[in-house]
Design an enzyme around this catalytic site. Structure first.
Site: not given
Ligand code: NDP
Ligand code: MG
Length: 346
Positions: A107, A52, A197, A133, A83-84, A26
């Site tokens: 975050h 991705s 949230e 995102g 969490e990862f 995202s």
């Molecule tokens: P997502 O769940 O969308 O992130 C997924 C991505 O992380 C994918 O590309 C995935 O890889 C990759 N990933 C997952 N596990 C691993 C791993 N073990 N090694 C390498 N890559 C990995 O995350 P968000 O965008 O939701 O959140 C990202 C950050 O942004 C967090 O800190 C969140 O709190 C913050 N945030 C999020 C918001 C939101 O609206 N979502 C708003 C504001 C902040 P693959 O493509 O291979 O699956």
């Molecule tokens: Mg928020």
């Protein structure tokens, strides 16, 4: 409170750095593409075999494994799920990171709760768009941006520019300064974000919607009526509140609705609710919530949430409001057009 706009940030600073974005979900896909379009040298770091990988390459971005992607990076923005992040940081980033590289987050979770302890020499900053995102990307493409927070946890830069200058520059490249950037701390962002949230935006509103829907259906009204009344219309009302405040919403609705609002709102959200909110906040501040969440995640190794998460997902899916909603929304094709566009692009 000072709010930073385009003129307060220098885009050239971030353009001088090699920026690695870890994750292409995202936030990751939005930041990577926005920075790239702003002329920043971006590399995306992904796990081997990531679904991705091709998407990011097709968008014209350089992609490497996480470990390789951070080797030359002056700044590493960690945009994998919270969490990862600890595991990714410890296994793939820490030993490969330049000693003076800047670590970025969207975050404060892992830094504030001390799950990730960065090495001395690494600056630690936050650039957190206050929106999902797909909105971060779509508003940027349309010439706008999403209001963002910046925070500095550690400034180990010892050059001409501070970590804050760089955070503002990054926010500008991501479209944030078009909408406004506020400075906060990792503690404030993390605790208020989690509280918001849980108590209001996600936990609070879904509990309110479900309770209202159930009350109508249990009283014999049709699920379709209850769905429109208690779920569909929330957007119309919250849009009015967001655009012009609570009084603006009261002005737009009928006098009957306004009178009923004053009469019944305090019966639904009572002093007891506020007591519960205080407990929720304390559970966040103490770090208990973070530990509970991470413990649940650890009980599953497929990356899709632990037992508590999964059983709640399932009962949400099985709730009749979701079933009737799916049916009704399938007839309203105009809904969610922004997200559908985003999914096609991804
Ligand atoms: P997502 O769940 O969308 O992130 C997924 C991505 O992380 C994918 O590309 C995935 O890889 C990759 N990933 C997952 N596990 C691993 C791993 N073990 N090694 C390498 N890559 C990995 O995350 P968000 O965008 O939701 O959140 C990202 C950050 O942004 C967090 O800190 C969140 O709190 C913050 N945030 C999020 C918001 C939101 O609206 N979502 C708003 C504001 C902040 P693959 O493509 O291979 O699956
Ligand atoms: Mg928020």
């Amino acid at each position: 409170m000072k709010i930073y706009y385009d003129d307060d940030a220098n885009l050239e600073l971030i353009k001088k750095l090699n920026v690695t974005i870890v994750g292409y979900g995202s936030q990751g896909h939005a930041h990577a593409n926005n920075l790239n379009d702003s002329g920043v040298d971006v590399t995306v770091g992904l796990r081997e075999g990531s679904s991705s990988w091709k998407k990011a390459e097709d968008a014209g971005l350089k992609v490497k494994s996480v470990a390789e992607s951070v080797l030359d990076a002056d700044m590493v923005m960690i945009l994998a799920p919270d969490e990862f992040q600890k595991g990714i940081y410890e296994n793939q980033i820490k030993s490969n990171l330049k000693s003076n590289a800047i670590l970025g987050f969207a975050h404060g979770f892992n830094i504030h709760f001390k799950k990730i302890i960065p090495d001395q020499g690494n600056s630690v900053i936050m650039i957190a768009p206050k929106g999902p995102g797909h909105t971060v990307r779509n508003t940027y493409i349309n010439g706008g941006g999403v209001p963002s927070l910046i925070a500095i946890y550690e400034d180990s830069t010892n050059g001409e520019f501070s970590a804050k200058d760089i955070a503002l520059s990054y926010a500008k490249a991501n479209g944030g300064t078009r909408a406004g950037v506020l400075e906060t701390t990792f503690k404030e962002e993390t605790e208020t974000d989690l509280f918001g949230e849980q108590a209001v935006l996600c936990g609070g509103i879904t509990a309110l919607i479900k309770a209202g829907y159930e009350t109508l259906v249990e009283a014999g009204y049709s699920p379709e009526m209850a769905y429109f009344e208690c779920l569909h219309e929330t957007k119309l009302i919250t849009d009015l509140i967001q655009e012009g405040g609570i009084a603006n919403m009261h002005y737009s609705i009928s006098n009957t609705a306004e009178y009923g609002d004053y009469l019944s709102g305090p019966k639904v959200i009572t002093d007891k609710t506020k007591e519960a909110m205080k407990e929720i906040l304390e559970n966040i501040q103490s770090g208990n919530f973070a530990n509970e969440f991470l413990d649940d995640c650890r009980q599953s190794n497929d990356g899709s949430g632990g037992p508590f998460m999964k059983s709640n997902r399932k009962s949400t899916e099985d709730h009749s409001i979701e079933k009737v909603g799916k049916e009704l929304r399938s007839k309203m094709k105009f809904l969610n057009s922004e997200k559908l566009v985003d999914k096609e692009k991804n």
